[in-house]
Enzyme design. Sequence first.
Site, PDB file in Angstrom:
ATOM      1  N   HIS A 297       0.857  -1.189   0.000  1.00 28.12           N
ATOM      2  CA  HIS A 297       0.000   0.000   0.000  1.00 28.12           C
ATOM      3  C   HIS A 297       0.889   1.234   0.000  1.00 28.12           C
ATOM      4  O   HIS A 297       1.948   1.246   0.634  1.00 28.12           O
ATOM      5  CB  HIS A 297      -0.898   0.021   1.245  1.00 28.12           C
ATOM      6  CG  HIS A 297      -2.048   0.964   1.121  1.00 28.12           C
ATOM      7  ND1 HIS A 297      -1.933   2.312   1.369  1.00 28.12           N
ATOM      8  CD2 HIS A 297      -3.330   0.762   0.748  1.00 28.12           C
ATOM      9  CE1 HIS A 297      -3.105   2.896   1.158  1.00 28.12           C
ATOM     10  NE2 HIS A 297      -3.972   1.989   0.782  1.00 28.12           N
TER      11      HIS A 297
ATOM     12  N   ASP B  89      -8.005  -5.206  -0.207  1.00 27.16           N
ATOM     13  CA  ASP B  89      -8.470  -6.069  -1.306  1.00 27.16           C
ATOM     14  C   ASP B  89      -8.128  -7.533  -1.130  1.00 27.16           C
ATOM     15  O   ASP B  89      -8.584  -8.375  -1.903  1.00 27.16           O
ATOM     16  CB  ASP B  89      -7.861  -5.565  -2.629  1.00 27.16           C
ATOM     17  CG  ASP B  89      -8.355  -4.172  -2.966  1.00 27.16           C
ATOM     18  OD1 ASP B  89      -7.527  -3.266  -3.121  1.00 27.16           O
ATOM     19  OD2 ASP B  89      -9.586  -3.999  -3.006  1.00 27.16           O
TER      20      ASP B  89
HETATM   21  C1  SDX Z   1      -6.130   0.192  -2.950  1.00 28.37           C
HETATM   22  O1  SDX Z   1      -4.314   4.699  -2.040  1.00 28.37           O
HETATM   23  C2  SDX Z   1      -5.298   4.068  -1.411  1.00 28.37           C
HETATM   24  O2  SDX Z   1      -5.689   4.401  -0.318  1.00 28.37           O
HETATM   25  C3  SDX Z   1      -5.863   2.874  -2.186  1.00 28.37           C
HETATM   26  C4  SDX Z   1      -6.897   2.034  -1.431  1.00 28.37           C
HETATM   27  C5  SDX Z   1      -8.184   2.806  -1.191  1.00 28.37           C
HETATM   28  O3  SDX Z   1      -8.896   2.446  -0.266  1.00 28.37           O
HETATM   29  O4  SDX Z   1      -8.491   3.714  -2.022  1.00 28.37           O
HETATM   30  O5  SDX Z   1      -6.356   1.611  -0.195  1.00 28.37           O
HETATM   31  C6  SDX Z   1      -7.302   0.799  -2.247  1.00 28.37           C
HETATM   32  O6  SDX Z   1      -5.870   0.543  -4.081  1.00 28.37           O
HETATM   33  C7  SDX Z   1      -5.258  -0.799  -2.215  1.00 28.37           C
HETATM   34  C8  SDX Z   1      -4.056  -1.295  -3.093  1.00 28.37           C
HETATM   35  C9  SDX Z   1      -4.546  -2.367  -4.038  1.00 28.37           C
HETATM   36  N1  SDX Z   1      -3.474  -2.749  -4.995  1.00 28.37           N
HETATM   37  C10 SDX Z   1      -2.870  -3.946  -4.915  1.00 28.37           C
HETATM   38  O7  SDX Z   1      -3.061  -4.772  -4.031  1.00 28.37           O
HETATM   39  C11 SDX Z   1      -1.892  -4.223  -6.066  1.00 28.37           C
HETATM   40  C12 SDX Z   1      -0.581  -4.800  -5.506  1.00 28.37           C
HETATM   41  N2  SDX Z   1       0.107  -3.731  -4.781  1.00 28.37           N
HETATM   42  C13 SDX Z   1       1.110  -2.962  -5.472  1.00 28.37           C
HETATM   43  O8  SDX Z   1       0.885  -2.774  -6.838  1.00 28.37           O
HETATM   44  C14 SDX Z   1       1.607  -1.753  -4.674  1.00 28.37           C
HETATM   45  O9  SDX Z   1       1.860  -2.198  -3.412  1.00 28.37           O
HETATM   46  C15 SDX Z   1       0.745  -0.507  -4.616  1.00 28.37           C
HETATM   47  C16 SDX Z   1       0.353  -0.029  -5.971  1.00 28.37           C
HETATM   48  C17 SDX Z   1      -0.486  -0.757  -3.809  1.00 28.37           C
HETATM   49  C18 SDX Z   1       1.573   0.583  -3.925  1.00 28.37           C
HETATM   50  O10 SDX Z   1       2.629   0.860  -4.765  1.00 28.37           O
HETATM   51  P1  SDX Z   1       3.758   1.963  -4.364  1.00 28.37           P
HETATM   52  O11 SDX Z   1       3.389   2.672  -3.120  1.00 28.37           O
HETATM   53  O12 SDX Z   1       4.039   2.778  -5.575  1.00 28.37           O
HETATM   54  O13 SDX Z   1       4.977   1.060  -3.973  1.00 28.37           O
HETATM   55  P2  SDX Z   1       6.025   0.505  -5.013  1.00 28.37           P
HETATM   56  O14 SDX Z   1       5.340  -0.064  -6.205  1.00 28.37           O
HETATM   57  O15 SDX Z   1       7.068   1.545  -5.231  1.00 28.37           O
HETATM   58  O16 SDX Z   1       6.638  -0.722  -4.177  1.00 28.37           O
HETATM   59  C19 SDX Z   1       7.678  -0.518  -3.233  1.00 28.37           C
HETATM   60  C20 SDX Z   1       8.484  -1.813  -3.277  1.00 28.37           C
HETATM   61  C21 SDX Z   1       8.941  -2.166  -4.683  1.00 28.37           C
HETATM   62  O17 SDX Z   1      10.120  -2.960  -4.534  1.00 28.37           O
HETATM   63  P3  SDX Z   1      11.578  -2.198  -4.676  1.00 28.37           P
HETATM   64  O18 SDX Z   1      11.582  -1.472  -6.003  1.00 28.37           O
HETATM   65  O19 SDX Z   1      11.662  -1.271  -3.490  1.00 28.37           O
HETATM   66  O20 SDX Z   1      12.578  -3.330  -4.628  1.00 28.37           O
HETATM   67  O21 SDX Z   1       7.653  -2.916  -2.860  1.00 28.37           O
HETATM   68  C22 SDX Z   1       7.496  -3.812  -3.943  1.00 28.37           C
HETATM   69  C23 SDX Z   1       7.874  -3.060  -5.202  1.00 28.37           C
HETATM   70  O22 SDX Z   1       8.336  -3.971  -6.199  1.00 28.37           O
HETATM   71  N3  SDX Z   1       6.079  -4.215  -3.953  1.00 28.37           N
HETATM   72  C24 SDX Z   1       5.634  -5.450  -4.135  1.00 28.37           C
HETATM   73  C25 SDX Z   1       4.226  -5.357  -4.013  1.00 28.37           C
HETATM   74  N4  SDX Z   1       3.875  -4.090  -3.781  1.00 28.37           N
HETATM   75  C26 SDX Z   1       5.021  -3.381  -3.752  1.00 28.37           C
HETATM   76  N5  SDX Z   1       6.278  -6.608  -4.382  1.00 28.37           N
HETATM   77  C27 SDX Z   1       5.500  -7.710  -4.516  1.00 28.37           C
HETATM   78  N6  SDX Z   1       4.154  -7.718  -4.410  1.00 28.37           N
HETATM   79  C28 SDX Z   1       3.478  -6.563  -4.163  1.00 28.37           C
HETATM   80  N7  SDX Z   1       2.157  -6.546  -4.073  1.00 28.37           N
END
Ligand code: SDX
Length: 434
Positions: free
Chosen positions: A309, A369
């Site tokens: 998140h 989710d």
């Molecule tokens: C919602 O914003 C809100 O409040 C949203 C929400 C709401 O109520 O409106 O809460 C609802 O959208 C919840 C999120 C639902 N999405 C998912 O579950 C999709 C999977 N999650 C990711 O795509 C990600 O965690 C996000 C999009 C939710 C957040 O992305 P960020 O904040 O841009 O973080 P990032 O992509 O930069 O990740 C940081 C690190 C990265 O690794 P490094 O580059 O540091 O090595 O964490 C890793 C990412 O690769 N990472 C994951 C991961 N999520 C982040 N690795 C594996 N699996 C994951 N799910």
Amino acid sequence: MSKESVTLTDNSTGKQVELDLLSPTVGPKAIDVRKLYKELGYFTYDPGYMATASCSSAITYLDGDKGELMYRGYPIEQLAEHSTFVEVCYLLLYGNLPTAEELMKFESIITRHTMLHDQVQGFYRGFRRDAHPMATMVGVVGALSAFYHDDLNIHDPIQRERSAHRLIAKMPTIAAWSYRYSMGLPFNYPKNRLKYSEDFLHLMFAMPTEEYEVDPLMAKALDVIMILHADHEQNASTSTVRLAGSSEANPFAAVAAGIASLWGPAHGGANEAVINMLRDIEKSGQPLSYWVNRAKDKDDRFRLMGFGHRVYKNYDPRAKIIRKLANEILDRLPPGNPNQKLFDIARELEQIALSDPYFKERSLYPNVDFYSGVIFLSMGIPVSMFTVMFALARTVGWVSQWCEMMSDDEARIGRPRQLYMGATRRDYVMLDKR
Ligand code: SDX
């Protein structure tokens, strides 16, 4: 008390600028950078708005480190336990919990706005039956403004309030009709004698051939799930509604833009992606470690959907409540329920991930989710409708934030700048000279 401030020094020129420090009622202070460009000639740079407040708001507060979420100051755990979704709609819209009389009046207004103009049914018939319900929802909500020409003066607070009521009230009908159309079933009409969540289940599942009995546990579970999804500060879809609304577009158009943004699997589309992921895992026969390793592999696009998140660097408080609710519902279903298997996979995946350094170092926890889909499946709601459910619940958050923006004297059209990395000025070269 003198204003707090920070001083920024441009080391290349020695020039300094003093910027006000804005104090919230709770949470991080914010540096007011509005005069930065005028004073120093510089922009701020923050792709994805990781550390940027786009507005001031009094609606929802979340502390990502503590895993806390409050609507108008009330902890989400208390609202989930004691409130109803319609009462939470009142709270988000008007800022305080209603008296019994205020709640009854509000509930009556919402109930009487649940019908759709009969011509709206024509919109659905233009779609293929297998159209994704989010596609029909974006289309129908955006088109709704065509039915309220005389009531779209966004500078009139009464008309703004009425649009907010209409959107909250009509979303269950719009959502359920998307489902009914995709199934080739006749549309049901709202029943004023039913409560909001009960009426949604009736709109979704009642058959003309027999009386429909609402399952009170499912209606209560749906009400809690919608409370948990109602608002969430300046997430991507809410920011989209604010940006679309900042141009003075009508609220139906702004909410349609929010629905489109929510659709993405990185945002509201994640609940659908989680179940598809769990089903792939189940079918693959691979050990969970195989999938966790893929999620960690930078060369692999696979991610653990429902994990991570932007703000929560602790357990999403909503996920805790939903996991408990899923347990209660599954315990009530007959053994061998296919959703129990998916839930067990999710629980095991969570245990493995939360003990893995990769996830711990990045503070990746289950989010709202991760478990919601198991509950929707147990209610008979198909995967294609999961994000529609999110949009249904989040509509009150969108319209509350839109109303707040429209009455905010500081609000202005959203128009971010950029860090330009393209070509510098060059002259046109005629075709025969290239
Ligand atoms: C919602 O914003 C809100 O409040 C949203 C929400 C709401 O109520 O409106 O809460 C609802 O959208 C919840 C999120 C639902 N999405 C998912 O579950 C999709 C999977 N999650 C990711 O795509 C990600 O965690 C996000 C999009 C939710 C957040 O992305 P960020 O904040 O841009 O973080 P990032 O992509 O930069 O990740 C940081 C690190 C990265 O690794 P490094 O580059 O540091 O090595 O964490 C890793 C990412 O690769 N990472 C994951 C991961 N999520 C982040 N690795 C594996 N699996 C994951 N799910």
